[in-house]
Write a protein that holds these residues in place. Structure first.
Motif, PDB file in Angstrom:
ATOM      1  N   ARG A 158     -18.765  10.465  40.286  1.00 24.31           N
ATOM      2  CA  ARG A 158     -18.342   9.696  41.850  1.00 24.31           C
ATOM      3  C   ARG A 158     -19.013   9.153  42.115  1.00 24.31           C
ATOM      4  NH1 ARG A 158     -15.849  15.363  44.742  1.00 24.31           N
ATOM      5  NH2 ARG A 158     -18.084  15.876  44.614  1.00 24.31           N
ATOM      6  N   ARG A 159     -20.696   9.374  42.267  1.00 24.32           N
ATOM      7  CA  ARG A 159     -21.524   8.266  43.016  1.00 24.32           C
ATOM      8  C   ARG A 159     -21.500   6.903  42.038  1.00 24.32           C
ATOM      9  NH1 ARG A 159     -24.809  12.821  42.977  1.00 24.32           N
ATOM     10  NH2 ARG A 159     -25.921  12.121  41.132  1.00 24.32           N
ATOM     11  N   ARG A 160     -21.352   6.998  40.711  1.00 24.00           N
ATOM     12  CA  ARG A 160     -21.158   5.715  39.930  1.00 24.00           C
ATOM     13  C   ARG A 160     -19.907   5.091  40.289  1.00 24.00           C
ATOM     14  NH1 ARG A 160     -19.919   3.776  34.541  1.00 24.00           N
ATOM     15  NH2 ARG A 160     -20.902   2.072  34.059  1.00 24.00           N
ATOM     16  N   LEU A 161     -18.892   5.629  40.268  1.00 22.76           N
ATOM     17  CA  LEU A 161     -17.617   4.881  40.648  1.00 22.76           C
ATOM     18  C   LEU A 161     -17.496   4.239  41.872  1.00 22.76           C
ATOM     19  CD1 LEU A 161     -14.848   4.181  39.805  1.00 22.76           C
ATOM     20  CD2 LEU A 161     -13.975   6.478  40.764  1.00 22.76           C
ATOM     21  N   ARG A 162     -18.223   4.920  42.903  1.00 20.67           N
ATOM     22  CA  ARG A 162     -18.517   4.287  44.308  1.00 20.67           C
ATOM     23  C   ARG A 162     -19.459   3.165  44.291  1.00 20.67           C
ATOM     24  NH1 ARG A 162     -18.374   9.798  46.453  1.00 20.67           N
ATOM     25  NH2 ARG A 162     -20.857   9.721  46.224  1.00 20.67           N
ATOM     26  N   THR A 163     -20.544   3.129  43.369  1.00 15.94           N
ATOM     27  CA  THR A 163     -21.354   2.004  43.268  1.00 15.94           C
ATOM     28  C   THR A 163     -20.675   0.705  42.393  1.00 15.94           C
ATOM     29  OG1 THR A 163     -23.288   3.608  42.976  1.00 15.94           O
ATOM     30  CG2 THR A 163     -23.489   1.357  42.018  1.00 15.94           C
ATOM     31  N   VAL A 164     -20.230   1.048  41.492  1.00 12.81           N
ATOM     32  CA  VAL A 164     -19.281   0.052  40.745  1.00 12.81           C
ATOM     33  C   VAL A 164     -18.335  -0.736  41.530  1.00 12.81           C
ATOM     34  CG1 VAL A 164     -20.130   0.691  38.512  1.00 12.81           C
ATOM     35  CG2 VAL A 164     -17.837   1.317  39.319  1.00 12.81           C
ATOM     36  N   THR A 165     -17.342  -0.060  42.214  1.00 11.23           N
ATOM     37  CA  THR A 165     -16.405  -0.494  43.324  1.00 11.23           C
ATOM     38  C   THR A 165     -17.089  -1.084  44.187  1.00 11.23           C
ATOM     39  OG1 THR A 165     -16.087   1.644  44.491  1.00 11.23           O
ATOM     40  CG2 THR A 165     -14.565   1.132  42.568  1.00 11.23           C
ATOM     41  N   ALA A 170     -18.368  -6.821  46.671  1.00  8.66           N
ATOM     42  CA  ALA A 170     -19.204  -7.742  47.034  1.00  8.66           C
ATOM     43  C   ALA A 170     -18.933  -8.833  46.139  1.00  8.66           C
ATOM     44  CB  ALA A 170     -20.785  -7.034  46.753  1.00  8.66           C
ATOM     45  N   SER A 171     -18.387  -8.771  45.221  1.00  9.66           N
ATOM     46  CA  SER A 171     -18.106 -10.115  44.365  1.00  9.66           C
ATOM     47  C   SER A 171     -16.640 -10.697  44.783  1.00  9.66           C
ATOM     48  CB  SER A 171     -18.016  -9.777  42.845  1.00  9.66           C
ATOM     49  OG  SER A 171     -17.468 -10.526  42.118  1.00  9.66           O
ATOM     50  N   ALA A 172     -15.910  -9.902  45.337  1.00  8.81           N
ATOM     51  CA  ALA A 172     -14.560 -10.374  45.675  1.00  8.81           C
ATOM     52  C   ALA A 172     -14.606 -11.224  47.099  1.00  8.81           C
ATOM     53  CB  ALA A 172     -13.540  -9.166  45.986  1.00  8.81           C
ATOM     54  N   SER A 173     -15.819 -10.814  47.929  1.00  7.66           N
ATOM     55  CA  SER A 173     -16.057 -11.510  48.812  1.00  7.66           C
ATOM     56  C   SER A 173     -16.044 -12.900  48.934  1.00  7.66           C
ATOM     57  CB  SER A 173     -17.212 -10.820  49.937  1.00  7.66           C
ATOM     58  OG  SER A 173     -18.261 -10.913  49.102  1.00  7.66           O
ATOM     59  N   ALA A 174     -16.655 -13.210  47.653  1.00  7.99           N
ATOM     60  CA  ALA A 174     -16.931 -14.686  47.271  1.00  7.99           C
ATOM     61  C   ALA A 174     -15.811 -15.323  46.558  1.00  7.99           C
ATOM     62  CB  ALA A 174     -18.327 -14.962  46.582  1.00  7.99           C
ATOM     63  N   ASP A 175     -15.049 -14.337  45.678  1.00  7.50           N
ATOM     64  CA  ASP A 175     -14.047 -14.901  44.753  1.00  7.50           C
ATOM     65  C   ASP A 175     -12.934 -13.826  44.896  1.00  7.50           C
ATOM     66  OD1 ASP A 175     -12.388 -15.307  42.625  1.00  7.50           O
ATOM     67  OD2 ASP A 175     -13.970 -15.265  41.134  1.00  7.50           O
ATOM     68  N   THR A 176     -11.816 -13.929  45.367  1.00  3.76           N
ATOM     69  CA  THR A 176     -10.606 -12.915  45.495  1.00  3.76           C
ATOM     70  C   THR A 176     -10.285 -12.390  44.216  1.00  3.76           C
ATOM     71  OG1 THR A 176      -9.044 -14.761  45.466  1.00  3.76           O
ATOM     72  CG2 THR A 176      -9.924 -14.029  47.739  1.00  3.76           C
ATOM     73  N   GLU A 209      -9.915   6.617  47.196  1.00  7.37           N
ATOM     74  CA  GLU A 209     -10.910   6.867  48.118  1.00  7.37           C
ATOM     75  C   GLU A 209     -12.222   6.501  47.663  1.00  7.37           C
ATOM     76  OE1 GLU A 209      -9.957  10.904  48.032  1.00  7.37           O
ATOM     77  OE2 GLU A 209      -7.966  10.711  49.270  1.00  7.37           O
ATOM     78  N   HIS A 210     -12.521   6.364  46.299  1.00  2.00           N
ATOM     79  CA  HIS A 210     -13.655   5.817  45.649  1.00  2.00           C
ATOM     80  C   HIS A 210     -13.755   4.270  45.836  1.00  2.00           C
ATOM     81  CE1 HIS A 210     -14.087  10.244  45.101  1.00  2.00           C
ATOM     82  NE2 HIS A 210     -15.520  10.056  44.828  1.00  2.00           N
ATOM     83  N   GLY A 211     -12.813   3.479  46.317  1.00  6.95           N
ATOM     84  CA  GLY A 211     -12.919   2.009  46.225  1.00  6.95           C
ATOM     85  C   GLY A 211     -12.196   1.355  45.044  1.00  6.95           C
ATOM     86  N   VAL A 212     -11.411   2.145  44.126  1.00  9.00           N
ATOM     87  CA  VAL A 212     -10.366   1.513  43.283  1.00  9.00           C
ATOM     88  C   VAL A 212      -9.472   0.871  43.806  1.00  9.00           C
ATOM     89  CG1 VAL A 212      -9.407   1.747  41.179  1.00  9.00           C
ATOM     90  CG2 VAL A 212     -11.428   3.095  41.643  1.00  9.00           C
ATOM     91  N   HIS A 213      -9.032  -0.585  43.391  1.00  9.33           N
ATOM     92  CA  HIS A 213      -8.083  -1.333  43.891  1.00  9.33           C
ATOM     93  C   HIS A 213      -6.862  -0.749  43.093  1.00  9.33           C
ATOM     94  CE1 HIS A 213      -6.181  -5.423  45.034  1.00  9.33           C
ATOM     95  NE2 HIS A 213      -5.469  -4.391  45.311  1.00  9.33           N
ATOM     96  N   VAL A 291     -12.819   5.491  34.336  1.00  8.83           N
ATOM     97  CA  VAL A 291     -12.570   4.322  35.070  1.00  8.83           C
ATOM     98  C   VAL A 291     -13.747   3.436  35.684  1.00  8.83           C
ATOM     99  CG1 VAL A 291     -11.554   3.843  37.224  1.00  8.83           C
ATOM    100  CG2 VAL A 291     -10.658   5.638  35.992  1.00  8.83           C
ATOM    101  N   ALA A 292     -14.784   4.119  36.126  1.00 10.13           N
ATOM    102  CA  ALA A 292     -16.048   3.574  36.439  1.00 10.13           C
ATOM    103  C   ALA A 292     -16.702   2.528  35.244  1.00 10.13           C
ATOM    104  CB  ALA A 292     -17.093   4.527  36.808  1.00 10.13           C
TER     105      ALA A 292
END
Length: 301
Positions: A158-165, A170-176, A209-213, A291-292
């Motif tokens: 779960r920690r790793r999934l939250r980290t990668v999402t 952060a990447s999507a903030s510059a590139d949708t 809940e862990h940030g996956v779109h 998934v991570a």
């Protein structure tokens, strides 16, 4: 009145009791795999109306299928079959309303006249952690292991999934286009596909809940699935596909003659998905880790 040695209140609000801790357990195959992961042995398992005469290995998890009895599925599951081996407990699941999944209502009703039955709700009204906790409580009541290692694996996944999402956001903030999208589906032949509505599936809600779109299919009928053509499914944007691997889903190899599926496979990572995965810490850790890894690989690409 003598107090029972063993008792457990299930998700229907019904209390199962026994004069001793049950040792001969028969269970729906998903529940059997979950109990096995939690250190509880089972003597027999049964399938659902989607299954056949042989056990669905996707649902079986770590069950030793060569050493437990598989009772069959659907219309083959009459009362006499379920009572083979003289079980002292039957564990089943429900998708809401207390109805026992995989058994005809009359069969389930008469079964409880002969043996204690525990039903755990795995439907959309429960969250993934809640389902896992209920099975853990049941396993402990039956003398199962705590499995601290499974809990550690789950926490790490779960920690790793939250980290990668978080990194993808952060990447999507510059590139949708930088944030990978995940679409869950169940192939239903070469003409149509069932696309999961994420809100109806506890494991998909847990990913969100862990940030996956997660990708939502079009609105329409079907509480858990939207049934689409492959052309319609191919038009949904997704870099990661969770594809149902249960026996009732069409194998990917049979889809490759279809141009729309090939377009999906060409642009997306396709991951195996079992919508009836065992409800244990170990199984959920494997799912989050899978998934991570896919999310991380998509960002790298």
């Amino acid at each position: 009145m003598e107090k029972p040695v063993w008792q457990f209140s299930d998700d229907r609000g019904q209390r199962a009791t026994a004069g001793r801790t049950p040792a001969r357990v028969t269970a729906y195959i998903q529940a059997a795999a979950t109990l096995w992961d939690n250190g509880v042995g089972v003597q027999a398992a049964f399938g659902s109306f989607h299954d056949g005469a042989e056990p669905d290995r996707a649902k079986a998890g770590g069950l030793p299928l060569d050493s437990i009895r598989y009772l069959g599925a659907g219309d083959a599951l009459d009362l006499d079959t379920l009572l083979q081996g003289r079980p002292d407990l039957v564990v089943a699941v429900s998708y809401g309303g207390g109805q026992v999944y995989g058994l005809a209502p009359e069969t389930a009703k008469h079964l409880e006249e002969h043996v204690p039955v525990v039903v755990i709700d795995v439907g959309h009204s429960r969250d993934l952690a809640g389902i896992r906790d209920r099975f853990t409580e049941l396993a402990r009541s039956l003398g199962g292991d705590h499995h601290e290692e499974g809990a550690r694996l789950l926490d790490a996944a779960r920690r790793r999934l939250r980290t990668v999402t978080a990194a993808t956001r952060a990447s999507a903030s510059a590139d949708t286009t930088g944030r990978p999208r995940v679409l869950a589906l169940s192939p239903a032949g070469t003409d149509q596909v069932h696309v999961a509505r994420p809100g109806a599936w506890p494991e998909l809600r847990a990913l969100a809940e862990h940030g996956v779109h997660l990708v939502e299919p079009p609105a329409g009928t079907g509480a858990s699935w939207a049934t689409l053509t492959w052309a319609e499914a191919a038009a949904l944007p997704a870099e990661i596909i969770l594809s149902d691997i249960r026996v009732n889903a069409t194998p990917i190899e049979e889809l490759r003659a279809d141009a729309h599926w090939r377009s999906i496979e060409d642009r997306s990572q396709v991951l195996p998905w079992n919508p009836e995965t065992p409800c244990s810490a170990r199984a959920h850790a494997r799912f989050f880790a899978l998934v991570a890894d896919a999310v991380a690989a998509t960002v790298v690409r």
